[in-house]
Motif scaffolding. Structure first.
Motif, mmCIF file in Angstrom:
data_model
loop_
_atom_site.group_PDB
_atom_site.id
_atom_site.type_symbol
_atom_site.label_atom_id
_atom_site.label_comp_id
_atom_site.label_asym_id
_atom_site.label_seq_id
_atom_site.Cartn_x
_atom_site.Cartn_y
_atom_site.Cartn_z
ATOM 1 N N ARG A 61 -28.369 -1.221 42.007
ATOM 2 C CA ARG A 61 -27.973 -2.405 41.412
ATOM 3 C C ARG A 61 -26.829 -2.887 42.394
ATOM 4 O O ARG A 61 -26.769 -4.124 42.565
ATOM 5 N N ASP B 245 -28.481 -4.618 45.521
ATOM 6 C CA ASP B 245 -29.096 -5.889 45.048
ATOM 7 C C ASP B 245 -28.079 -6.928 45.337
ATOM 8 O O ASP B 245 -28.264 -8.150 45.294
ATOM 9 N N LEU B 246 -26.902 -6.844 45.306
ATOM 10 C CA LEU B 246 -25.750 -7.831 45.544
ATOM 11 C C LEU B 246 -25.518 -8.222 46.818
ATOM 12 O O LEU B 246 -24.805 -9.150 47.219
ATOM 13 N N TYR B 247 -26.373 -7.480 47.804
ATOM 14 C CA TYR B 247 -26.049 -7.784 49.245
ATOM 15 C C TYR B 247 -27.478 -7.943 49.859
ATOM 16 O O TYR B 247 -28.443 -7.075 49.452
ATOM 17 N N GLY C 59 -16.681 -13.215 43.542
ATOM 18 C CA GLY C 59 -17.239 -13.661 42.120
ATOM 19 C C GLY C 59 -15.910 -14.303 41.062
ATOM 20 O O GLY C 59 -16.193 -14.572 40.250
ATOM 21 N N GLU D 254 -21.186 -17.712 44.675
ATOM 22 C CA GLU D 254 -20.357 -16.573 44.832
ATOM 23 C C GLU D 254 -19.848 -16.685 46.555
ATOM 24 O O GLU D 254 -20.773 -16.845 47.235
ATOM 25 N N THR E 216 -21.029 -12.930 51.153
ATOM 26 C CA THR E 216 -20.730 -11.552 51.747
ATOM 27 C C THR E 216 -20.875 -11.488 53.282
ATOM 28 O O THR E 216 -21.722 -12.172 53.959
ATOM 29 N N LEU F 194 -23.699 -4.375 35.532
ATOM 30 C CA LEU F 194 -24.266 -4.998 36.623
ATOM 31 C C LEU F 194 -25.852 -5.345 36.502
ATOM 32 O O LEU F 194 -26.315 -5.986 37.117
ATOM 33 N N GLU G 10 -28.439 -7.747 34.625
ATOM 34 C CA GLU G 10 -28.412 -9.261 34.321
ATOM 35 C C GLU G 10 -29.068 -9.059 32.981
ATOM 36 O O GLU G 10 -30.019 -8.311 32.333
ATOM 37 N N ARG H 291 -24.250 -9.230 33.763
ATOM 38 C CA ARG H 291 -23.341 -9.319 35.142
ATOM 39 C C ARG H 291 -22.917 -10.865 35.035
ATOM 40 O O ARG H 291 -21.699 -11.122 35.229
ATOM 41 N N GLN H 292 -23.786 -11.844 34.750
ATOM 42 C CA GLN H 292 -23.335 -13.165 35.034
ATOM 43 C C GLN H 292 -22.402 -13.486 33.876
ATOM 44 O O GLN H 292 -21.547 -14.215 34.099
#
Ligand SMILES: Cc1ncc(COP(=O)(O)O)c(C=O)c1O
Length: 373
Positions: free
Chosen positions: A64, A67-69, A191, A199, A202, A263, A265, A268-269
């Protein structure tokens, strides 16, 4: 000589005893029942064996986070005890006594202090107040050297809330690339954007020697979980993991499970939206307060975070002013000195308006009394 972490020392000494705590850096925290919001989730949590969890983080949580990167896999992720541990591990994995490092100031002085405590030689480049707290790139070009091992920045920034734009970030990457330095980007406030919906970009993927850290403490409103992470090239994750085995072994098994819920969805949002709601509303209150008390304070609007780095008009050191606010107004704020900048106080505004407004008016009453005296 040991360099204490002045900001954290200030907070841990006083935060439990003040009436109003505006020295923390997050928003009003999420309650567990907002995440464990159905009987199945509760049952799974209650049935968890309280054994040691996977040391580097459960597979599900590492995936998870990856997945943010962009183009990161679970092998690039190490789950840690907050971003604090992730920053510490990154620095311990890279730095030996005598190495040269560059840090961004003002900043959360964890990297600065950890580097000094490891015997590194540390120079700074600055966000300039006279330039709306934008980074001084000419200074970076002069400060970074052929033997610089590591450059540390924090984006979005604590305490001034600056978000590096794409060109600025690229310039930092290029400066590191020219000398082969590693770049550690503390992205714990990604965030928490106030002025935009997307966002913060990164730094991961912009250069092969980039490490990013993050956590659930700020944008997700979950500092008490103590879940953070390091995202790094696989070999560096392995090295950091060896240090993690000394520092902490792992974070908690329940914390990892709850982090997976946070984290996923759409939760998370929802959490990000909740945090931004507090930040946007809190800033409205704080900026109106600053406008109404122009003779006492001024503040530059931050791009992100629930933080306001407030300049005060009193000829006194920030620790003295913060101490008077603590003892006379019952309000804890962060002295600018703990970020390496005088004449400022860091005031957190991501709270319920009733709480914030009372604390702010106590601050202005006390400052006014000090100005008159
Ligand atoms: C820039 C920055 N990095 C890291 C941390 C530590 O965060 P965590 O709670 O994830 O350990 C903080 C907390 O204030 C912070 O401001």
């Amino acid at each position: 000589m040991f360099t204490p972490f002045a900001l954290e020392e200030w907070q841990s000494r006083y935060e439990q005893e003040v009436e109003f705590n505006l020295a923390d850096s997050g928003v009003h925290p999420v309650r567990l029942k907002e995440l464990v919001d159905d009987p199945d989730k509760l049952e799974r949590l209650l049935a968890t064996p309280l054994h040691y969890p996977p040391v580097g983080g459960s597979d599900g949580l590492r995936r998870r986070i990856a997945d943010l990167y962009p183009a990161a896999g679970a092998e690039n992720v190490l789950v840690t005890v907050g971003a604090s541990e992730a920053n510490t591990l990154a620095i311990h994995a890279l730095i030996e006594p005598g190495d040269h490092a560059v840090v961004l100031e003002p900043g959360y002085r964890q990297a600065w202090g950890t580097l000094r405590n490891l015997g590194a030689r540390v120079d700074a480049f600055h966000l300039r107040e006279e330039n709306d707290w934008r980074p001084d790139m000419a200074e970076l070009a002069k400060t970074i050297r052929p033997d610089t091992r590591l450059c540390c920045i924090n984006n979005p920034n604590n305490p001034v809330g600056t978000i590096f734009d794409a060109a600025e970030l690229q310039q930092v990457v290029e400066a590191c690339r020219r000398v082969g330095a590693w770049l550690l980007v503390d992205e714990v406030y990604r965030g928490t954007e106030r002025v935009r919906q997307d966002e913060t970009e990164t730094a991961w993927g912009s250069y092969e020697r980039v490490l990013c850290t993050g956590s659930l403490s700020k944008a997700y409103g979950l500092p008490g979980l103590r879940v953070g992470w390091l995202v790094a090239p696989k070999e560096l994750v392995e090295t950091a993991w060896r240090h993690h085995e000394y520092f902490a072994i792992s974070t908690g098994v329940l914390a990892m499970q709850i982090a997976e819920l946070a984290l996923a969805e759409p939760t998370r949002q929802r959490l990000i939206d909740r945090t931004r709601g507090y930040i946007r509303q809190g800033w409205q209150h704080l900026s109106e307060w600053a406008d109404a008390n122009r003779e006492l304070v001024s503040v530059h609007p931050p791009d992100a975070t629930a933080l306001a780095f407030v300049r005060y008009r009193l000829d006194l050191p920030s620790e003295v002013v913060a101490d008077r606010l603590r003892t006379e107004a019952g309000v804890l704020v962060g002295p600018g000195s703990t970020f390496g900048v005088e004449q400022h106080l860091r005031i957190t505004h991501g709270f319920e308006p009733e709480y914030l407004d009372v604390a702010l008016s106590r601050i202005s009453d006390t400052l006014r009394g000090m100005q008159r005296a």
